[in-house]
Design an enzyme around this catalytic site. Structure first.
Site, PDB file in Angstrom:
ATOM      1  CB  CYS A 210      15.712  22.813 -18.702  1.00 36.16           C
ATOM      2  SG  CYS A 210      16.846  21.500 -19.479  1.00 36.16           S
ATOM      3  CG  HIS A 289       3.217  24.392 -23.815  1.00 40.83           C
ATOM      4  ND1 HIS A 289       3.747  23.386 -24.914  1.00 40.83           N
ATOM      5  CD2 HIS A 289       3.459  23.171 -22.736  1.00 40.83           C
ATOM      6  CE1 HIS A 289       3.790  22.347 -24.772  1.00 40.83           C
ATOM      7  NE2 HIS A 289       3.619  22.039 -23.289  1.00 40.83           N
ATOM      8  CG  HIS A 374      19.836  41.491 -10.049  1.00 37.58           C
ATOM      9  ND1 HIS A 374      21.070  41.936 -10.037  1.00 37.58           N
ATOM     10  CD2 HIS A 374      19.054  42.121  -8.985  1.00 37.58           C
ATOM     11  CE1 HIS A 374      21.244  42.722  -9.009  1.00 37.58           C
ATOM     12  NE2 HIS A 374      20.049  42.788  -8.449  1.00 37.58           N
ATOM     13  CG  HIS A 378      18.029  26.969 -18.781  1.00 32.99           C
ATOM     14  ND1 HIS A 378      18.513  25.989 -17.816  1.00 32.99           N
ATOM     15  CD2 HIS A 378      17.866  26.310 -20.020  1.00 32.99           C
ATOM     16  CE1 HIS A 378      18.828  24.937 -18.433  1.00 32.99           C
ATOM     17  NE2 HIS A 378      18.214  24.945 -19.641  1.00 32.99           N
ATOM     18  CG  ASN A 411      21.755  22.437 -18.949  1.00 30.78           C
ATOM     19  OD1 ASN A 411      20.994  22.981 -17.896  1.00 30.78           O
ATOM     20  ND2 ASN A 411      21.380  22.473 -20.299  1.00 30.78           N
TER      21      ASN A 411
END
Length: 480
Positions: A210, A289, A374, A378, A411
């Site tokens: 995602c 990562h 703002h 996700h 989602n």
């Protein structure tokens, strides 16, 4: 005549290097000439060293200034989010009824999915592709292609309408979809449909979860640094048909409940004159990562279930801890670039005390509300939003755009952050100078962020926006 900026930069840096060597050689040759006069030698040596340091500083300053000057600004001209067909609307009750009629899911698995949906933060207006509403669900490559074509072409068509952009002016194309990766690729699908020029640079990102939408933005940013006067089209989507799980493994059934159809198309530019018509300026991208940690790597994993008949995406129980771990690492890196010095000092001082003096001391969490207006987070699920709100200490108003997007759209994977930004625009909240922070999580495990600065007020009345027909109905109460 076309002049390559990198070619010029190479020659200028070579000139600086030659100048440095010339100064060094001059100094040492002068010193060898006056070597027979000790007193003068001492005086001249110090003078030459000072001169050398002075000129080296000047050269370093000029080189640094030129490097920054040559760094191209990246503008977000505009973006568009796909608005699904009304017949694809699927309420929670309709979804559960479909499972009961399908006959491929056990009753206890249906009850489990109902429990997940009831606590998901979903409303009843999210969308599911029509083939999944058939009995049994029609899962095949043909239908997966149709779904992706509808989403991608729909988003791009709307973007071209908004920007009045000619497709032949697009030099860079990046598509991302984690699960559905046919051959020819999705980027080739776009090239074929819009008959893009054969010199176009195409990239297709797969399997990156995602957060791939922000990876695509970062890749576009890097490409726009070396390709002057260019437009980059980024398309982010996910495919429900190809990722739908037909078995009874609970860790794999969760994704069936959470993911819904959606996609976004984003037009980026490095052309200076586009600053006057663009919405945003890209300030920072940070990619984190955590794949070197086994628990992070295995937290979102595609595999066959225990029956070896069905493939699904398994979500581990460590997923939320993994997301929090990756988020804290990401914001630590980003904080160096955006936080006020006082906030940085508080964080560093408590970190040092905890590490070297008192392990019981809690490391200070910087207040990112001081530097961002703002927050576009996700919409991975209610638990994800709860965790981010807790870590960043966001108010209900600041988390509202993400909660409403989860409620309205579900989602939608890598495109979800664009539906969140579209909500902010539809509410008329975007003002010139506002800074927007996009945060996305993905398999691997990754946490990626992007920071944008609004170049102008965004007037919702003039916008083509998937929220506009119903924005007056939001926010709604999503408390459970």
């Amino acid at each position: 005549m076309f002049i390559d900026r990198n070619h010029i930069q190479h020659h200028i840096m070579s000139l600086f290097s030659m100048s440095f060597l010339f100064l060094s050689q001059s100094m040492f040759s002068t010193l060898s000439t006056i070597g027979h006069f000790p007193n003068i030698q001492i005086l001249f040596k110090s003078s030459n060293i000072f001169s050398l340091l002075f000129w080296c500083s000047i050269i370093a300053f000029i080189a640094t200034f030129y490097q920054k000057k040559c760094s191209k600004k990246v503008y977000l001209v505009d973006f568009a989010c796909y608005n699904p067909l009304p017949r694809w609307n699927c309420s929670k009750d309709k979804f559960i009824e479909q499972l009961r009629c399908g006959g491929h899911i056990k009753d206890e698995s249906i009850d489990f999915q109902k429990k997940i949906l009831d606590g998901s933060g979903f409303g009843d207006k999210a969308y599911v592709p029509e083939p999944l509403l058939e009995n049994p669900p029609n899962i095949c490559t043909i239908e997966a292609r149709k779904e992706t074509e509808s989403v991608i072409f729909g988003a791009i068509d709307e973007l071209l309408l908004k920007t009045k952009m000619k497709v032949e002016d697009i030099e860079i194309l990046i598509t991302n979809c984690s699960i559905f990766n046919p051959s020819p690729s999705l980027s080739a699908m776009v090239v074929n449909h819009y008959k893009l020029k054969h010199q176009i640079l195409c990239y297709n990102l797969s399997g990156m979860g995602c957060s791939a939408g922000l990876i695509a933005i970062d890749l576009a940013r890097q490409l726009l640094q070396v390709h002057p006067n260019s437009y980059a089209l980024v398309v982010s989507t996910e495919n429900m048909n190809n990722g739908y799980y037909l078995g009874n493994n609970r860790s794999m059934l969760v994704t069936n409940c959470l993911f819904r159809i959606g996609g976004a198309a984003i037009l980026l530019s490095n052309i200076s004159s586009d600053s006057y018509r663009s919405k945003y300026h890209l300030k920072h991208t940070v990619r984190t990562h955590k794949g070197s940690h086994d628990n992070c790597y295995n937290s979102v994993f595609q595999k066959e279930d225990e029956t070896n008949k069905f493939t699904g995406i398994s979500l581990s129980k460590d997923l939320m801890n993994t997301a929090g771990f990756a988020l804290k690492s990401n914001i630590t890196t980003l904080g160096k670039s955006v936080l006020p010095l006082v906030e940085q000092f508080k964080f560093v001082s408590t970190f040092v005390v905890k590490k070297y003096f008192n392990n019981k001391v809690k490391v200070y969490t910087p207040d990112f509300k001081l530097c961002f207006k703002h927050f576009c987070i996700h919409t991975g699920g209610k638990a994800v939003l709860d965790e981010v709100q807790k870590v960043l200490r966001l108010s209900d108003f600041q988390i509202e755009p993400s909660r409403m997007t989860l409620y309205r759209c579900g989602n939608t994977s890598s495109s979800s952050i664009w539906y969140v930004l579209a909500y902010c625009e539809a509410k008329g909240r975007i003002r010139k100078g506002d800074r927007i922070w996009q945060i996305a999580f993905g398999s691997g495990f990754k946490c990626n962020t992007a920071v944008w600065c609004a170049l102008r007020d965004v007037d919702p009345i003039k916008e083509i926006n998937p929220w506009m027909d119903e924005i007056s109905q939001f926010p709604v109460d999503v408390s459970i």
